[in-house]
Scaffold this motif. Structure first.
Motif, PDB file in Angstrom:
ATOM      1  N   GLU A  40     -10.889  22.598  36.109  1.00 37.42           N
ATOM      2  CA  GLU A  40     -12.228  22.098  36.440  1.00 37.42           C
ATOM      3  C   GLU A  40     -13.148  21.990  35.219  1.00 37.42           C
ATOM      4  N   PRO A  41     -12.717  21.290  34.166  1.00 41.62           N
ATOM      5  CA  PRO A  41     -13.565  21.228  32.976  1.00 41.62           C
ATOM      6  C   PRO A  41     -14.930  20.593  33.242  1.00 41.62           C
ATOM      7  N   ARG A  42     -14.977  19.599  34.124  1.00 41.16           N
ATOM      8  CA  ARG A  42     -16.270  18.953  34.407  1.00 41.16           C
ATOM      9  C   ARG A  42     -17.208  19.894  35.149  1.00 41.16           C
ATOM     10  N   THR A  43     -16.661  20.689  36.060  1.00 35.86           N
ATOM     11  CA  THR A  43     -17.496  21.649  36.782  1.00 35.86           C
ATOM     12  C   THR A  43     -18.055  22.685  35.811  1.00 35.86           C
ATOM     13  N   ALA A  44     -17.199  23.203  34.951  1.00 38.17           N
ATOM     14  CA  ALA A  44     -17.652  24.181  33.951  1.00 38.17           C
ATOM     15  C   ALA A  44     -18.704  23.557  33.045  1.00 38.17           C
ATOM     16  N   ARG A  45     -18.463  22.355  32.626  1.00 31.50           N
ATOM     17  CA  ARG A  45     -19.405  21.659  31.735  1.00 31.50           C
ATOM     18  C   ARG A  45     -20.754  21.456  32.422  1.00 31.50           C
ATOM     19  N   SER A  46     -20.730  21.233  33.741  1.00 26.85           N
ATOM     20  CA  SER A  46     -21.994  21.017  34.459  1.00 26.85           C
ATOM     21  C   SER A  46     -22.876  22.263  34.429  1.00 26.85           C
ATOM     22  N   PHE A  47     -22.269  23.443  34.379  1.00 32.28           N
ATOM     23  CA  PHE A  47     -23.075  24.651  34.236  1.00 32.28           C
ATOM     24  C   PHE A  47     -23.758  24.676  32.868  1.00 32.28           C
ATOM     25  N   LEU A  48     -23.025  24.351  31.831  1.00 33.22           N
ATOM     26  CA  LEU A  48     -23.630  24.300  30.495  1.00 33.22           C
ATOM     27  C   LEU A  48     -24.755  23.274  30.442  1.00 33.22           C
ATOM     28  N   GLU A  53     -24.862  29.613  30.762  1.00 28.44           N
ATOM     29  CA  GLU A  53     -23.905  29.881  29.694  1.00 28.44           C
ATOM     30  C   GLU A  53     -22.549  30.253  30.273  1.00 28.44           C
ATOM     31  N   LEU A  54     -21.518  30.005  29.473  1.00 31.59           N
ATOM     32  CA  LEU A  54     -20.149  30.352  29.835  1.00 31.59           C
ATOM     33  C   LEU A  54     -19.665  31.479  28.940  1.00 31.59           C
ATOM     34  N   GLY A  55     -18.917  32.406  29.538  1.00 31.92           N
ATOM     35  CA  GLY A  55     -18.264  33.469  28.790  1.00 31.92           C
ATOM     36  C   GLY A  55     -16.789  33.508  29.152  1.00 31.92           C
ATOM     37  N   ASN A  56     -16.061  34.395  28.526  1.00 26.70           N
ATOM     38  CA  ASN A  56     -14.610  34.512  28.656  1.00 26.70           C
ATOM     39  C   ASN A  56     -14.263  35.597  29.667  1.00 26.70           C
ATOM     40  N   HIS A  57     -13.466  35.232  30.673  1.00 31.35           N
ATOM     41  CA  HIS A  57     -13.010  36.193  31.681  1.00 31.35           C
ATOM     42  C   HIS A  57     -11.483  36.176  31.784  1.00 31.35           C
ATOM     43  N   LEU A  83     -12.412  27.607  26.000  1.00 32.75           N
ATOM     44  CA  LEU A  83     -13.872  27.519  25.906  1.00 32.75           C
ATOM     45  C   LEU A  83     -14.283  26.743  24.661  1.00 32.75           C
ATOM     46  N   ARG A  84     -13.640  27.039  23.537  1.00 33.08           N
ATOM     47  CA  ARG A  84     -13.962  26.360  22.278  1.00 33.08           C
ATOM     48  C   ARG A  84     -13.689  24.851  22.397  1.00 33.08           C
ATOM     49  N   ARG A  85     -12.566  24.493  23.007  1.00 33.32           N
ATOM     50  CA  ARG A  85     -12.213  23.079  23.172  1.00 33.32           C
ATOM     51  C   ARG A  85     -13.245  22.372  24.070  1.00 33.32           C
ATOM     52  N   LEU A  86     -13.703  23.055  25.106  1.00 35.96           N
ATOM     53  CA  LEU A  86     -14.636  22.456  26.059  1.00 35.96           C
ATOM     54  C   LEU A  86     -16.068  22.422  25.547  1.00 35.96           C
ATOM     55  N   THR A  87     -16.475  23.469  24.832  1.00 37.61           N
ATOM     56  CA  THR A  87     -17.892  23.630  24.498  1.00 37.61           C
ATOM     57  C   THR A  87     -18.197  23.674  23.010  1.00 37.61           C
ATOM     58  N   GLY A  88     -17.175  23.859  22.193  1.00 36.03           N
ATOM     59  CA  GLY A  88     -17.402  24.011  20.763  1.00 36.03           C
ATOM     60  C   GLY A  88     -17.553  25.450  20.327  1.00 36.03           C
ATOM     61  N   THR A  89     -17.586  26.371  21.300  1.00 34.91           N
ATOM     62  CA  THR A  89     -17.709  27.800  21.007  1.00 34.91           C
ATOM     63  C   THR A  89     -16.872  28.595  22.004  1.00 34.91           C
TER      64      THR A  89
END
Length: 186
Positions: A40-48, A53-57, A83-89
């Protein structure tokens, strides 16, 4: 206070959570599971994109403390790469999977991967057990205080149903939901 969400589950429910957060002008931290980021990269991206913010779980949300050192390190590193690929961090925060607190080994691994800290929580909504809207509202509003970090889950209908009352109840008590990074700066 910070609402944190386990980032996994039905994308329709995640979008409903996002809509409720946006309506209340609340900001949260989603502790993303790597598998969910893959699916769900688009769903995650929509939160950003909504100011959250997104963190690692971890990559697969397995019992990180039961794993050999190499396997637990890989769980953290794989999710960090996604996370890095999706957000840059890789995100600022890491939360261990299936553990409220990170072990010394896991804390060291997360630090080696650049995480500022391992995130725990003082309020567990228990929403993952699907106790119903009213139970989730009572639990969160009964225990949350200024400075609290609340653990919730995106993939449960009761969580979505409880969220408007939780956000309103917090607001009436003079509390607002912010990201963990915002909370730690305060």
């Amino acid at each position: 206070m910070a609402l944190t969400f386990h980032g996994a589950g039905d994308p329709k429910l995640a979008r409903r959570v996002l809509n409720e957060l946006d309506a209340a002008e609340a900001r949260v931290t989603v502790m993303a599971v790597g598998q969910w980021l893959d699916e769900e990269p688009r769903t995650a991206r929509s939160f950003l994109d909504g100011g959250h913010e997104l963190g690692n779980h971890t990559q697969n949300h397995r019992d990180i403390d039961a794993m050999p050192a190499a396997a637990s390190y890989a769980e953290i590193a794989q999710c960090a790469r996604r996370l890095r690929r999706l957000t840059g961090t890789a995100g600022t925060w890491f939360r261990p999977s299936q553990a409220r607190h990170a072990s010394a080994q896991v804390r060291a691994q997360a630090a080696a991967l650049g995480y500022r800290g391992c995130l725990s929580y003082d309020v567990d909504s228990l929403d993952f057990a699907d106790p119903g809207k009213s139970a989730i509202i009572r639990k969160v509003l009964g225990e949350a205080r200024g400075g609290s970090v609340v653990s919730m889950h995106l993939g449960h209908a009761g969580t979505v149903e409880a969220l408007p009352a939780i956000l309103d109840g917090l607001r009436r008590r003079g509390l607002r939901a912010v990201t963990v990074s915002e909370l730690m700066r305060a």
